[in-house]
Design an enzyme around this catalytic site. Structure first.
Site, PDB file in Angstrom:
ATOM      1  N   TYR A 142      -0.128 -10.281 -20.752  1.00 51.67           N
ATOM      2  CA  TYR A 142       0.096  -9.572 -21.489  1.00 51.67           C
ATOM      3  C   TYR A 142       1.955  -9.303 -21.823  1.00 51.67           C
ATOM      4  O   TYR A 142       2.629  -8.387 -22.301  1.00 51.67           O
ATOM      5  CB  TYR A 142      -0.588  -7.732 -21.149  1.00 51.67           C
ATOM      6  CG  TYR A 142       0.247  -7.281 -19.213  1.00 51.67           C
ATOM      7  CD1 TYR A 142       1.231  -7.537 -19.695  1.00 51.67           C
ATOM      8  CD2 TYR A 142      -1.099  -7.461 -18.834  1.00 51.67           C
ATOM      9  CE1 TYR A 142       1.424  -6.806 -17.633  1.00 51.67           C
ATOM     10  CE2 TYR A 142      -0.429  -6.307 -17.059  1.00 51.67           C
ATOM     11  CZ  TYR A 142       0.997  -6.829 -17.043  1.00 51.67           C
ATOM     12  OH  TYR A 142       0.755  -6.286 -15.823  1.00 51.67           O
ATOM     13  N   LYS A 157       7.420  -7.606 -18.228  1.00 51.74           N
ATOM     14  CA  LYS A 157       6.804  -9.025 -17.820  1.00 51.74           C
ATOM     15  C   LYS A 157       7.308  -9.997 -19.152  1.00 51.74           C
ATOM     16  O   LYS A 157       7.490 -10.903 -18.573  1.00 51.74           O
ATOM     17  CB  LYS A 157       5.597  -9.141 -17.026  1.00 51.74           C
ATOM     18  CG  LYS A 157       4.657  -8.308 -16.103  1.00 51.74           C
ATOM     19  CD  LYS A 157       5.335  -9.660 -15.222  1.00 51.74           C
ATOM     20  CE  LYS A 157       4.721  -8.688 -13.528  1.00 51.74           C
ATOM     21  NZ  LYS A 157       5.018  -9.316 -12.304  1.00 51.74           N
TER      22      LYS A 157
END
Ligand code: COA
Length: 265
Positions: A142, A157
Site C-alpha cells: 500500500y 511506508k
C-alpha cells in the site's frame, strides 16, 4: 552470509524473527533491536541454541541516540555492520478523522523516522569503512496505492519507499545497495491482532489474495535473504513484492468474480 554482521530492527518477533533465524542459518551474526528486551531475548536464545551468534540490544528506533548506541554496541561486540534490515513497525486500524496526533507520530516515528535514523547511523559507518553494505527496508504494497484505515502506516511506508530509492542512488558510489521488500498479508501475531483480529476480517483479507492464503514469515525471510546476498549483487533501489499476487487483485481484476461464475465446474 558467513560471518557478516546483520542488524534487524523488530528482530524479536514476527517477520523480523523469521529473518533473524534465516540469516543466522546462513551464517550471519545477528543483532536484534526493538523496544522490549523480553521480545528479543527468547529469539536470541533460540538462535544461540541452534549454534548461531545473536545479540539483543533494546532500542527505540524513534530515538537517534538509542540508534547510535545500537550501532556502537554492535561494533563493540560483533564488529562493523554489513547488513541493516529496517523491519520495526507499528500499525493499527483507525479512521483518519479519528487518528490522534500521538497515534500519527507513533507510527511515523517508528516506520519513517526510525528507518532514517538507522540508515544514517549504519550508513555513516559503512561509508567510513569503505567496504560497502546492504540495506533492506520492509515496506508494504500500500506504499503505492494507499490503504484506507491505516493512513499513518501507508504514508510512512510511501516515505520509506522514496528513502529507499534515494539512498540506492546516493550511496551506490560507496558500494551500498538499498532495496525494499513488500510483504502482503503474512500470518504473524502482531499483524493478526492489529489488522485482521476477527475471523470474518481474516477471511476477507485472505480472499483478496489470489493464492488464497496468508503468507508465512519464512517466505518473507527467503526474499530478504536473497536481496542482501550476492545473488542480488546488481539489484539496487528495487522493491520485491511477496504477496501471493494480492496487490494486483485491486482493480485490475474487477471482473474476477464474474469470471469465476462463467468458469466451467
Ligand atoms: N486506535 C487508535 N489509536 C491508537 C491505537 C488504536 N488501535 N493504538 C494506539 N493508538 C494511539 C494511542 O491512543 C496514542 O494516542 P493518544 O496519546 O492520543 O491516546 C498513540 O497512538 C500512541 O500510543 P502508545 O501506545 O502510547 O504508543 P506506543 O509508542 O507505546 O505504541 C504503537 C506504538 C501505537 C504503534 C503500538 O501499536 C505498537 O507498539 N505497535 C507495535 C506492534 C505493531 O503494531 N505491530 C503491527 C504489525 S503489522
Amino acid at each position: 552470509m558467513g560471518g557478516q554482521v546483520a542488524i534487524i530492527t523488530g528482530g524479536g518477533t514476527g517477520l523480523g524473527k523469521a529473518m533473524a533465524l534465516e540469516f543466522s542459518r546462513l551464517g550471519a551474526r545477528v543483532v536484534l533491536a526493538s523496544r522490549k528486551l523480553e521480545n528479543l531475548e527468547p529469539t536470541a536464545r533460540e538462535i544461540r541454541d541452534r549454534g548461531g551468534e545473536a545479540l539483543a540490544v533494546p532500542t527505540d528506533v524513534r530515538d537517534p541516540a538509542q540508534v547510535d548506541n545500537l550501532v556502537a554496541r554492535t561494533a563493540a561486540e560483533f564488529g562493523p555492520v554489513d547488513i541493516l534490515v529496517n523491519n520495526a513497525a507499528g500499525n493499527f486500524i483507525c479512521p483518519a478523522e479519528n487518528l490522534s496526533v500521538n497515534g500519527w507520530n507513533a507510527v511515523l516515528g517508528i516506520v519513517l523516522h526510525g528507518t532514517f535514523y538507522c540508515c544514517r547511523a549504519v550508513g555513516r559507518q559503512m561509508i567510513e569503512r569503505g567496504q560497502g553494505g546492504k540495506i533492506l527496508n520492509v515496506i508494504a504494497t500500500y506504499a503505492w496505492n494507499g490503504n484506507p484505515g491505516t493512513i499513518h502506516s501507508a504514508a510512512a511506508k510511501a516515505g520509506v519507499l522514496s528513502l529507499t530509492r534515494t539512498l540506492a542512488v546516493e550511496w551506490a558510489p560507496y558500494g551500498i545497495r538499498t532495496n525494499a521488500v513488500a510483504p502482503g498479508p503474512v500470518d504473524t501475531e502482531g499483524a493478526a491482532s492489529q489488522l485482521w483480529a476477527s475471523p470474518e476480517a481474516s477471511r476477507v483479507v485472505r480472499s483478496q489474495v489470489p493464492l488464497n492464503r496468508f503468507g508465512r514469515p519464512e517466505e518473507i525471510a527467503w526474499a530478504a535473504a536473497y536481496l542482501v546476498s550476492d545473488y542480488a549483487a546488481y539489484v539496487n533501489g528495487e522493491v520485491l513484492t511477496v504477496d501471493g499476487g494480492a496487490w494486483l487483485n485491486k482493480g485490475m481484476f474487477v471482473y474476477r468474480q464474474a469470471l469465476e461464475q462463467v468458469r466451467p465446474g
